[in-house]
Design an enzyme around this catalytic site. Structure first.
Site, PDB file in Angstrom:
ATOM      1  CG  ASP A 113      -1.997  -1.065   1.118  1.00 63.36           C
ATOM      2  OD1 ASP A 113      -2.111  -1.686   0.048  1.00 63.36           O
ATOM      3  OD2 ASP A 113      -2.713  -1.285   2.105  1.00 63.36           O
ATOM      4  NE  ARG A 197     -10.073  12.534 -27.899  1.00 59.37           N
ATOM      5  CZ  ARG A 197      -9.689  12.161 -26.676  1.00 59.37           C
ATOM      6  NH1 ARG A 197     -10.222  12.735 -25.627  1.00 59.37           N
ATOM      7  NH2 ARG A 197      -8.803  11.218 -26.513  1.00 59.37           N
ATOM      8  CD  GLU A 208      -8.594  -3.832  -1.643  1.00 58.89           C
ATOM      9  OE1 GLU A 208      -8.842  -4.822  -2.321  1.00 58.89           O
ATOM     10  OE2 GLU A 208      -7.896  -3.859  -0.628  1.00 58.89           O
TER      11      GLU A 208
HETATM   12  O1  F6P Z   1      -2.552  -4.064   3.681  1.00 57.78           O
HETATM   13  C1  F6P Z   1      -2.133  -4.501   2.444  1.00 57.78           C
HETATM   14  C2  F6P Z   1      -3.260  -5.033   1.625  1.00 57.78           C
HETATM   15  O2  F6P Z   1      -2.657  -5.551   0.505  1.00 57.78           O
HETATM   16  C3  F6P Z   1      -4.374  -4.067   1.233  1.00 57.78           C
HETATM   17  O3  F6P Z   1      -4.128  -3.282   0.112  1.00 57.78           O
HETATM   18  C4  F6P Z   1      -5.525  -5.001   0.983  1.00 57.78           C
HETATM   19  O4  F6P Z   1      -6.726  -4.337   1.154  1.00 57.78           O
HETATM   20  C5  F6P Z   1      -5.310  -6.040   2.036  1.00 57.78           C
HETATM   21  O5  F6P Z   1      -3.922  -6.095   2.275  1.00 57.78           O
HETATM   22  C6  F6P Z   1      -5.808  -7.406   1.664  1.00 57.78           C
HETATM   23  O6  F6P Z   1      -5.656  -8.218   2.767  1.00 57.78           O
HETATM   24  P1  F6P Z   1      -5.984  -9.769   2.820  1.00 57.78           P
HETATM   25  O7  F6P Z   1      -4.944 -10.467   2.020  1.00 57.78           O
HETATM   26  O8  F6P Z   1      -5.911 -10.107   4.264  1.00 57.78           O
HETATM   27  O9  F6P Z   1      -7.327  -9.929   2.201  1.00 57.78           O
END
Ligand code: F6P
Length: 307
Positions: A113, A197, A208
């Site tokens: 992130d 265009r 997300e």
């Molecule tokens: O915190 C990092 C991250 O990759 C976020 O961007 C994402 O929302 C989340 O982890 C997803 O987490 P998980 O793999 O637990 O679903």
């Protein structure tokens, strides 16, 4: 993270330390799952994504009892310093643990992130963006040849770093990020402009929301207003795997070396960071509980470039 583990182990061994790897993050400290690490344990991993030690989102470590259990185990093992790799959750845990117990704790920013404060980059971000750009390049082939609009969802529920960096590099038409309120009218106008265009395809990138799937909602909105086929693609965990980029690998090696240097200097409650290509150390209190937001001037640039 593997490249960083390799660097931590090799730097530590070079300086005469013994190294123990903890399985599955903080959970491994509570469940007593550790393994001795030597030079060979970290061979042939620099090119592999993820972490060979495993990872978890530990709920027990959030409790006082869990952290006390973790500390007594570390004490029994005669561990003097803990190096943690992770994002805001990991660093918050490191912050509180190092306040509660007399142990050296050093953090390494590792999060696709890229939203940790005081560091220009966190491990994983560059690779995740490269993957997203490559995916969008591929999607654009169908967008162009079939004249479709694609809504592509990337990770980053609270920050738009991945979305924005990818949007710029892939030349998308519109980016929707948490830092900026979506104006559906503008989004539809921009896409319609492209259609008028004679543009064959368009790509919208969205970060997300709390749960993946926002791209589907948005594609329905676009579908209602623009007479074109609209498709949604959720990139999801594709972004969290794969061979790390040169930038991530080298940053990981430099972070690992700095973490060991800080341990040797008997420092604690610090996160290693990169600022203007220099590896530095910043106090936990400047990072924990804070979030670095995406730069909105880049959003403006995405908009201008897709005129
Ligand atoms: O915190 C990092 C991250 O990759 C976020 O961007 C994402 O929302 C989340 O982890 C997803 O987490 P998980 O793999 O637990 O679903």
């Amino acid at each position: 993270m593997n490249a960083c583990l390799r660097s931590v182990v090799r730097n530590a061994v070079f300086h005469g330390f013994e190294v123990i790897g903890v399985r599955n993050g903080y959970d491994g400290l509570i469940k007593q799952r550790v393994m001795p690490l030597n030079l060979r344990s970290v061979g042939n991993i620099i090119q592999r994504g993820g972490t060979f030690l495993g990872s978890s989102r530990s709920t027990e470590f959030r409790t006082t009892r869990g952290r006390a259990q973790a500390y007594s185990y570390l004490k029994a093992l005669d561990v003097g310093a803990l190096i943690t790799l992770g994002g805001d959750g990991t660093l918050s845990g490191a912050g509180i643990f190092s306040q509660e117990f007399p142990i050296q704790v050093i953090g390494v920013p590792s999060s696709i992130d890229n939203d940790l404060c005081e560091t220009d980059l966190s491990l994983g971000f560059d690779t995740a963006v490269n993957t997203a750009v490559e995916c969008i390049d591929r999607i654009r082939d169908t967008a162009d040849s079939h004249g479709r609009i694609f809504v592509v969802e990337v990770m980053g529920k609270s920050s738009g770093h991945i979305a924005l960096e990818t949007a710029l590099a892939a030349g998308v038409e519109y980016a929707v990020i948490p830092e900026s309120k979506l104006r559906e009218k503008d989004l539809v106008r921009k896409i319609q402009q492209g259609v008028n265009r004679g543009k064959s395809g368009s790509i919208v990138i969205v970060a997300e929301k709390k749960d993946p799937g926002y791209a589907l909602d948005l594609s329905k909105v676009i579908c209602r207003h623009v007479k074109r086929d609209v498709r949604a693609v959720v990139l999801g965990h594709l972004q969290r795997g794969g061979s790390p980029s040169r930038i991530d690998r080298n940053l990981a090696s430099r972070f690992g070396a700095k973490a060991v240097e800080l341990v040797r200097a008997k420092k604690t409650r610090l996160m290693v960071a990169v600022q203007d290509d220099e590896i530095v150390a910043v106090p936990f209190q400047k990072v924990v509980g804070k979030r670095r937001y995406a730069d909105l001037s880049r959003l403006k640039l995405v908009d201008t470039l897709s005129i």
